[in-house]
Design an enzyme around this catalytic site. Structure first.
Site: not given
Length: 455
Positions: A113, A145, A177, A180, A201, A214, A223, A256
């Site tokens: 990233d 986005e 996420g 990944l 990270t 996933k 999404k 989460e």
């Protein structure tokens, strides 16, 4: 099983089961279940069932597909003396020994990233060069986005130019996420499946995206509508990355973690109640000046429980063959909400708003006491998570649940807490309860909530 003649009405059907064995380089089918192991090199777990009727022949293939992947907690992942990033995915001791003894340098393609690269780019480059790695680092703006097929294709173009060996040179993804997910999808497409490694990270990706199978990108304003279930060959978790994450993103990950606490583990919920604010303040790091070692112990315990409970739910249902999933708590309404207000809500924030409403549904259904509901909402607030949003309308809730029915076999499969740290799946929650819960949710939380989560 052998040969069996079955008669169904006037149609005769002959069914035969075959095992599959390999002798030298050739696979051959053998009649029945019992095969003399001494006469073959290998017996497959796959079976072929042949069915012959008057209409013709059909074959049913049953092939168990087994994925093995490692989730490894480590410290100092980018320390040149730590070879986990390069070799930690290898499970065969002989293969590991062979790789270490080879004089040929390792080759790695790394997607990172952009924001992570600004902080860790020099350290990552130093690590790869110190270990004599032939490498390519591709830094990309992996935001929600930009989570698109176009970005996945950009990665694939670069991977193709780099000429990876798809069996021995895994692609490495370093980021949150979104990063990944995109890299995982790209890897699953390149030469039909190239191994990849996840290095989360952010706190959210540390306990969520990194441990599952996933992959995906957004499509048609939905999404993760394009994706695949292909787990990484390994995920390497280093909590030290979290120290450079903004405070809001720590809260984002705590959502989460709280999800797993509410669904499965009262001990984790109580830990977040007691230590959640200090975990936010210290960013899951050792801070002896303020909290001494207690906070780091709490951080280690919290992440360990969150990952373990997540793996308990994911491992037996990696391809989501069973649609009754406790980990879907907070994910019935949040995908539509998140996309509707993009980019104002982070993923965990949208999930928490969903969970907050569902807690009211549970209480209205008689599954939670008023005291339990208040404890949960208070914990959310202490973790600096939004508990209400003006864009989460009754119309959006109904639309989301209708969409859920469409894609979940005609059942809503709604995970709801039935106490602290325990949950069940429900399919019969009435509109009356949903509406009463919504009115109470708005009355009690809309005035005290900050609905604007823009950074």
């Amino acid at each position: 099983m052998g040969k069996v003649n079955l008669e169904d009405n006037d149609t005769k059907e002959k069914k035969t089961e075959f095992s599959l064995v390999r002798v030298k380089s050739t696979w051959t089918r053998k009649l029945g279940k019992k095969v003399n192991k001494d006469t073959v090199d290998c017996i497959s777990a796959a079976k072929i069932y042949e069915s012959i009727t008057e209409k013709g022949t059909s074959w049913t293939v049953v092939t168990p597909i087994i994925f093995t992947y490692k989730v490894i907690e480590t410290l100092g992942l980018l320390d040149p003396s730590n070879d986990t990033l390069l070799l930690g995915h290898i499970t065969d001791p002989q293969q590991l020994e062979d790789v270490k003894n080879k004089k040929k340098p390792l080759k790695r393609f790394v997607v990172v990233d952009n924001e992570v690269y600004k902080i860790y780019g020099p350290k990552l480059t130093e690590y790869l060069e110190a270990n004599n790695v032939l490498y390519k680092i591709l830094a990309l703006p992996t935001t929600e986005e930009n989570k698109s097929m176009e970005m996945a294709m950009e990665i694939l173009e670069e991977v193709n130019n780099f000429s990876l060996d798809r069996r021995t040179e895994p692609i490495i993804a370093i980021g949150g996420g979104v990063c990944l997910d995109i890299v995982g999808l790209a890897a699953s497409l390149y030469r039909r499946r190239t191994p990849y490694i996840r290095v989360p990270t952010t706190l959210l990706s540390y306990i969520d995206a990194s441990v599952g199978a996933k992959t995906g990108v957004n499509f048609a304003n939905c999404k993760n509508k394009l994706g695949a279930y292909i787990p990484p060959t390994a995920a390497f978790l280093d909590l030290s990355f979290i120290q450079t994450v903004p405070r809001r993103h720590i809260s984002n990950g705590l959502a989460e973690m709280l999800k797993m606490a509410l669904m499965k583990h009262i001990g984790l919920f109580e830990l977040l109640e007691k230590h959640g604010r200090s975990l936010l303040d210290t960013k899951f790091q050792v801070d002896k000046s303020v909290y001494r070692c207690n906070c780091f112990e709490a951080a280690s315990q919290a992440t360990h429980i969150a990952i373990t409970t997540m793996l308990e739910e994911l491992a037996p249902n990696l391809w989501e063959d069973d649609l009754n999933r406790l980990v879907d708590f907070g994910h019935l309404i949040s995908p539509a909400l998140e996309m509707k207000v993009l980019p104002s809500l982070l993923h965990g924030e949208a999930v928490n708003i969903d969970m907050s409403y569902m807690v009211y549904v549970s209480q209205e259904s008689g599954l939670l006491t008023e005291e339990e509901k208040q404890r949960i909402i208070s914990c959310m607030v202490s973790l600096e998570l939004p508990v209400w949003h003006q864009a989460c309308t009754m119309e959006l809730i109904q639309m989301s649940l209708q969409d859920r029915l469409k894609h979940s076999g005609g059942l809503v499969r709604m995970p709801l807490p039935v106490g602290l740290g325990q949950a069940e799946i429900f399919n019969n929650t009435s509109y009356e309860i949903l509406h009463k819960a919504y009115e109470k949710w708005c009355d009690e939380l809309s005035m005290s909530s900050d609905s604007n989560c823009d950074p």
